[in-house]
Write a protein that holds these residues in place. Structure first.
Motif, PDB file in Angstrom:
ATOM      1  N   ASP A   9       0.837  -1.213   0.000  1.00 62.60           N
ATOM      2  CA  ASP A   9       0.000   0.000   0.000  1.00 62.60           C
ATOM      3  C   ASP A   9       0.867   1.256   0.000  1.00 62.60           C
ATOM      4  N   TRP A  10       1.930   1.225   0.806  1.00 65.46           N
ATOM      5  CA  TRP A  10       2.847   2.371   0.856  1.00 65.46           C
ATOM      6  C   TRP A  10       3.497   2.601  -0.508  1.00 65.46           C
ATOM      7  N   VAL A  15       3.978   5.642  -5.538  1.00 63.79           N
ATOM      8  CA  VAL A  15       3.953   5.718  -7.002  1.00 63.79           C
ATOM      9  C   VAL A  15       2.892   6.710  -7.465  1.00 63.79           C
ATOM     10  N   GLN A  16       1.726   6.690  -6.829  1.00 63.61           N
ATOM     11  CA  GLN A  16       0.671   7.637  -7.196  1.00 63.61           C
ATOM     12  C   GLN A  16       1.098   9.073  -6.910  1.00 63.61           C
ATOM     13  N   GLU A  17       1.749   9.284  -5.793  1.00 61.34           N
ATOM     14  CA  GLU A  17       2.223  10.630  -5.434  1.00 61.34           C
ATOM     15  C   GLU A  17       3.261  11.126  -6.446  1.00 61.34           C
ATOM     16  N   ILE A  18       4.159  10.248  -6.844  1.00 62.20           N
ATOM     17  CA  ILE A  18       5.166  10.614  -7.847  1.00 62.20           C
ATOM     18  C   ILE A  18       4.477  10.971  -9.159  1.00 62.20           C
ATOM     19  N   ARG A  22       4.613  14.595 -11.037  1.00 62.33           N
ATOM     20  CA  ARG A  22       5.086  14.755 -12.417  1.00 62.33           C
ATOM     21  C   ARG A  22       4.076  15.525 -13.251  1.00 62.33           C
ATOM     22  N   HIS A  23       2.791  15.169 -13.093  1.00 66.52           N
ATOM     23  CA  HIS A  23       1.753  15.878 -13.839  1.00 66.52           C
ATOM     24  C   HIS A  23       1.694  17.353 -13.434  1.00 66.52           C
TER      25      HIS A  23
END
Length: 79
Positions: A9-10, A15-18, A22-23
């Protein structure tokens, strides 16, 4: 098992935060480039207007000087 799921989960959250970062960075970069292009266009337009005003002023001054010199010369020749 609980520890692995928590770790997964971490990692997924990381990965989602990165991906979001980036976006966001790409969006900010595009915005900055658009502002830069707009400023350059405005400066170019402003300089063009100033140059045109100087050109008109130069032409008017040239006409005035030539007219004065022409009439003074005419006065000296006929007077």
């Amino acid at each position: 098992m609980k520890m692995r799921q928590s770790l997964a989960d971490w990692e997924r959250a990381f990965v989602q935060e990165i991906s979001r970062d980036r976006h966001l960075r790409a969006s900010l970069q595009r915005t900055a480039e658009q502002r830069t292009r707009k400023r350059r266009t405005e400066r170019r337009h402003k300089r063009g207007s100033l140059r045109f005003a100087l050109l008109v002023l130069t032409l008017v001054m040239t006409v005035a000087v030539v007219t004065v010199v022409m009439f003074r010369t005419l006065y000296l020749l006929l007077g």
